[in-house]
Write a protein that holds these residues in place. Sequence first.
Motif, PDB file in Angstrom:
ATOM      1  N   LYS A  76      34.450  40.303  38.721  1.00 48.87           N
ATOM      2  CA  LYS A  76      33.388  40.771  38.338  1.00 48.87           C
ATOM      3  C   LYS A  76      32.904  40.081  36.790  1.00 48.87           C
ATOM      4  CE  LYS A  76      31.038  44.629  38.096  1.00 48.87           C
ATOM      5  NZ  LYS A  76      31.034  46.383  38.321  1.00 48.87           N
ATOM      6  N   ASP A  77      32.072  40.034  36.408  1.00 54.58           N
ATOM      7  CA  ASP A  77      31.419  39.628  35.133  1.00 54.58           C
ATOM      8  C   ASP A  77      30.524  40.952  34.308  1.00 54.58           C
ATOM      9  OD1 ASP A  77      30.939  38.285  32.721  1.00 54.58           O
ATOM     10  OD2 ASP A  77      28.713  37.545  33.214  1.00 54.58           O
ATOM     11  N   ARG A  78      31.651  40.838  33.438  1.00 59.33           N
ATOM     12  CA  ARG A  78      31.318  42.270  32.625  1.00 59.33           C
ATOM     13  C   ARG A  78      30.821  41.949  31.511  1.00 59.33           C
ATOM     14  NH1 ARG A  78      36.309  43.237  35.696  1.00 59.33           N
ATOM     15  NH2 ARG A  78      35.737  45.266  36.860  1.00 59.33           N
ATOM     16  N   ASN A 138      38.230  45.179  40.090  1.00 57.80           N
ATOM     17  CA  ASN A 138      37.626  44.099  40.675  1.00 57.80           C
ATOM     18  C   ASN A 138      37.686  43.110  39.279  1.00 57.80           C
ATOM     19  OD1 ASN A 138      36.232  41.767  41.560  1.00 57.80           O
ATOM     20  ND2 ASN A 138      34.668  43.140  42.015  1.00 57.80           N
TER      21      ASN A 138
END
Lengths: 432, 432
Positions: free
Chosen positions: B54-56, B51
Motif C-alpha cells: 500500500k502507498d502510505r 499490507n
Amino acid sequence: MSDQQSSPLRLGIAGLGTVGAGVVKIVRQKAALLEARSGRAVIVTAVSARNRDKDRGVPLTDYAWEDDPVALATRDDVDVFVELMGGSDGPAKAATEAALSAGKDVVTANKAMLAHHGQALAELAESKGAVLRFEAAVAGGIPIIKTLTESLAGNQIERVMGVMNGTCNYILTRMEDAGLSYDEAFAEADGLGYLEADPNLDVGGIDAGHKLSLIAAIAFGTQVNFDAVELEGIGRVTIEDIRQAADMDYRIKLLGVTRYTRRGLEQTMTPCLVPAASPLGQLQGGTNMVVVEGDQVGQIVLRGAGAGEGPTASAVMGDVMDIARGLRLTTFGQPATTLRAATPAKAAVSAPYYLRMALQDKPGALAKVATVLGEAGVSIDRMRQYSHEDASAPVLIVTHKTTRSALDHALAALPATGVMATDPVALRIEKV
Amino acid sequence: MSDQQSSPLRLGIAGLGTVGAGVVKIVRQKAALLEARSGRAVIVTAVSARNRDKDRGVPLTDYAWEDDPVALATRDDVDVFVELMGGSDGPAKAATEAALSAGKDVVTANKAMLAHHGQALAELAESKGAVLRFEAAVAGGIPIIKTLTESLAGNQIERVMGVMNGTCNYILTRMEDAGLSYDEAFAEADGLGYLEADPNLDVGGIDAGHKLSLIAAIAFGTQVNFDAVELEGIGRVTIEDIRQAADMDYRIKLLGVTRYTRRGLEQTMTPCLVPAASPLGQLQGGTNMVVVEGDQVGQIVLRGAGAGEGPTASAVMGDVMDIARGLRLTTFGQPATTLRAATPAKAAVSAPYYLRMALQDKPGALAKVATVLGEAGVSIDRMRQYSHEDASAPVLIVTHKTTRSALDHALAALPATGVMATDPVALRIEKV
C-alpha cells in the motif's frame, strides 16, 4: 533505581510568602503521596526569608534557618534550591547562581529573573550538570512549560498566544460587565489586593511580557529576549473601545503573541481584539489561558489559575517531583548554547487593526485621515463617526489586513493633518 | 550524557495507518529539530503492517520490513517499539508483551489494550526496567497523561471530567445546531468517516470509557478497571432533550467523570447536562476537552484535537522524545505493584438529574410518578408536562440533588405505576 534516587530529595526554600509556605505545606501534608509517586521521600531541610518571626501558618522549627539565601543555596544538605523570593537581580539571582555553581538543581517561580538572565543561568546550569526549571514562573498552575518542552517536542511551533496576567483580565472583564471606567476597575482591583506593588508590572504588560519571552525561547529554540517584546499596557483602553469591540463580536484582551517567521521573532504583549466566541474571548475574570499552535497537533488550549498559593505551589511541586523522579531536562528544551539569537521582528504578520481617534470638528477632517491611511497603504474595511457633544468627533476605523510598519507610518503622518484632537489608539485584531 | 543517550534512538513501528505514517513523516522531516531537542538522533529502523504494497505517502524502503509485529518488537536494532495497530488483544498485545519482555520501551496509542491489560503490561514493563507510555491513547494531542502524571504530581486529584469522543460531540452539536435527529446526525457523521468500524465503540461510549479508565488509574493511584466504568451511550438522547437542556442553559455532552471518595472509585461515561456557559458546555464539534481538579491547582482545562493523524502522531512523538531524553516514568504515575484495587462506587456523589418520560394519558398519572419519586427519596425541583397530540404525554422533571441509587430505586419502581408509556431517560446534571 540508583542510590541517589532512593535517598530523600532535600529542598532548601528561599522565600516564605504564600507560595513558599504553600510548598512547605504540600511537602509536610502529602509526604506519603509524594513518595509513592516519585519513589523517594521529598523533604525540606532548610529555609530562608527576610523575617524569621512571622507566623506563616506552617511550622518551620524542623528546618534549619538561614538569613542569607546564598548560604541556604549552597548547604550540603540541600539538593534542590527552591527560589521563591522574586526580583530580577539581587539575592534571588545571587542565590540561584550560587546553587547552580555548586551543581545543585534549582526550581524557581521568578519570571523577571529568567526574562533578564535566563540565557546565562541556563548556560551555567548546563555547564554544571544541574537542572533549572521554572513551570511556576509562567501562568501559575497551567502546565505550559512542560507541554511546550515535552509534549509538543515533535512539533514545529507556529504561534503561541496567551492571556497571562489575571489582574489585567479582571480589569477588562469588570469594565465590560459592570460598565466601569478603566480607573474605576483599576481601583477595584487594587482594593482587592490584585495589583503588584508596582502596578505597571501588571497593567503595563511587563509581568506578562516576561512570561511571553520565556515561552518564545522554548517554542522557537531562541535565546530569551525580553527587551525585544513589544509591550503596551491596558491603560489606554476605554469603555468605549470595549463596547465597540463587543458590537463587532470581539473582546479586548491583554494578549501575548509570539511567532517565528522568516523575518524573525515576533513577540507582542498588547491589548488585542479577539473573537468573543473563541476560548480566549470567553475567558473572563482572573483566569489565565495559553493557546499553542503546532504543525502536527493543531491548536491546544490550556486554561487555569495563573496565580495564587495553591496553583503556583502546584507548579513548583511539579518541577520538584520531576527532579525527584530523575527527569533531567534542559532549561529551554534544548541545550542553552544551541539556542539562536533571533532577530526581533516587529509584528511580522499582517493583521487588521481597530483604530479609535478623535478629530477636530472641521470640514474634511475625515477625508484627510482616510487619505493619510491610503497613502501609507492601509485600506479601510469600515469606519464610523459618532454623534458628539464636545468639539471633537470620535471616529472608529477597522482596517483591512496591514503590516504594523505600514500602520505606524500612517499613525506617524496623522498629526500633520492638523485635524487630530487626540492621539489615536490602535489595537490589533488577532485571528485566533 | 551517557553513551546510550548520545547514540541514535531506534524506533520500530507496527501499524502504518494514518498515525503510523504520520510518525514516520515527523521522524523523516524533523530530524534536525528532534536531535536538537533531545540531544540524539531519532530514527526508524523497521516497520510492520498488514499490507506491504500500500502507498502510505511516505517512503518506507529505508526501513527493514517485518510481516510479524512480534518479530519487529524484538529486533536487536529496535530500542522503542511503537505500537499503532490497535485492538485490545491479538497481535498488538502479543507484540507489546514481546517488546517489554525483551526490555524494550513501548509507546502505544492503544486505549483498548491498556484499558483491558494495562495493569499486567505495566507490571511487566516495570519488572523489566522498560518504559510503557501512552499519551496518544487518551484525547489525541491533549497532553492529559503528562499533565496528570507529572505536572500535577503535588496534587491530590479531586475529579477529572472529559469530553473524549469527538464523534459523539459532533453528533450532539449537529443535533443542536442543525436541528437534526439522532439518526440523521449519526448518518452524517458516518458519511464523513467519523465512526469506528463498530460504531458502538463511539456512540456507546466504549472508546471514551477506555480513556476514562486510564485517566482514573493515574489520578487516583488505582488499578485500571474498565469493567467498572458505568457506560451509557448517546443513542437515547433526542432533539427534545437537547432543546429542553438548552432552555435551562445547559448542553448535553457524553461526559466522562471520575472521582475517588470514601465510598470508592466512581467512573461514569454517560450523557450529562453541563452549564452551556462552562468550557465543557461551549465545546462544539469534534474537539476534545479534559478538566482536572486538584486540591492545589484548582481547575485546569485542556482542549484540543482528540484524533487525527497530526494530533495523535504529535502525542506519540512526545512520548518518544521523553524516552530519547532519558525521562523514565512508570506507566501510571507510580509503580504498578503499588496501585490499589479500588472498590467501584456507583455515582458516589449526589447530583441533580434530568428525567424525560412519556406517560399514558390517564387521570392522576403525574401524581403517581411524583409519589414514586418521593417514596424513593428523590425530590422534584421542577416538572413540566407538554401539550401533545398522541396518546402519551411527555413529561420533564429536574430533581434536586439525589444519589444514583435512590434514583435507580425510583426508576425501577416506575413501571409498576402502570402509567409509563416509555422507559424514562435519566441524565445527570454535572456541576462543572
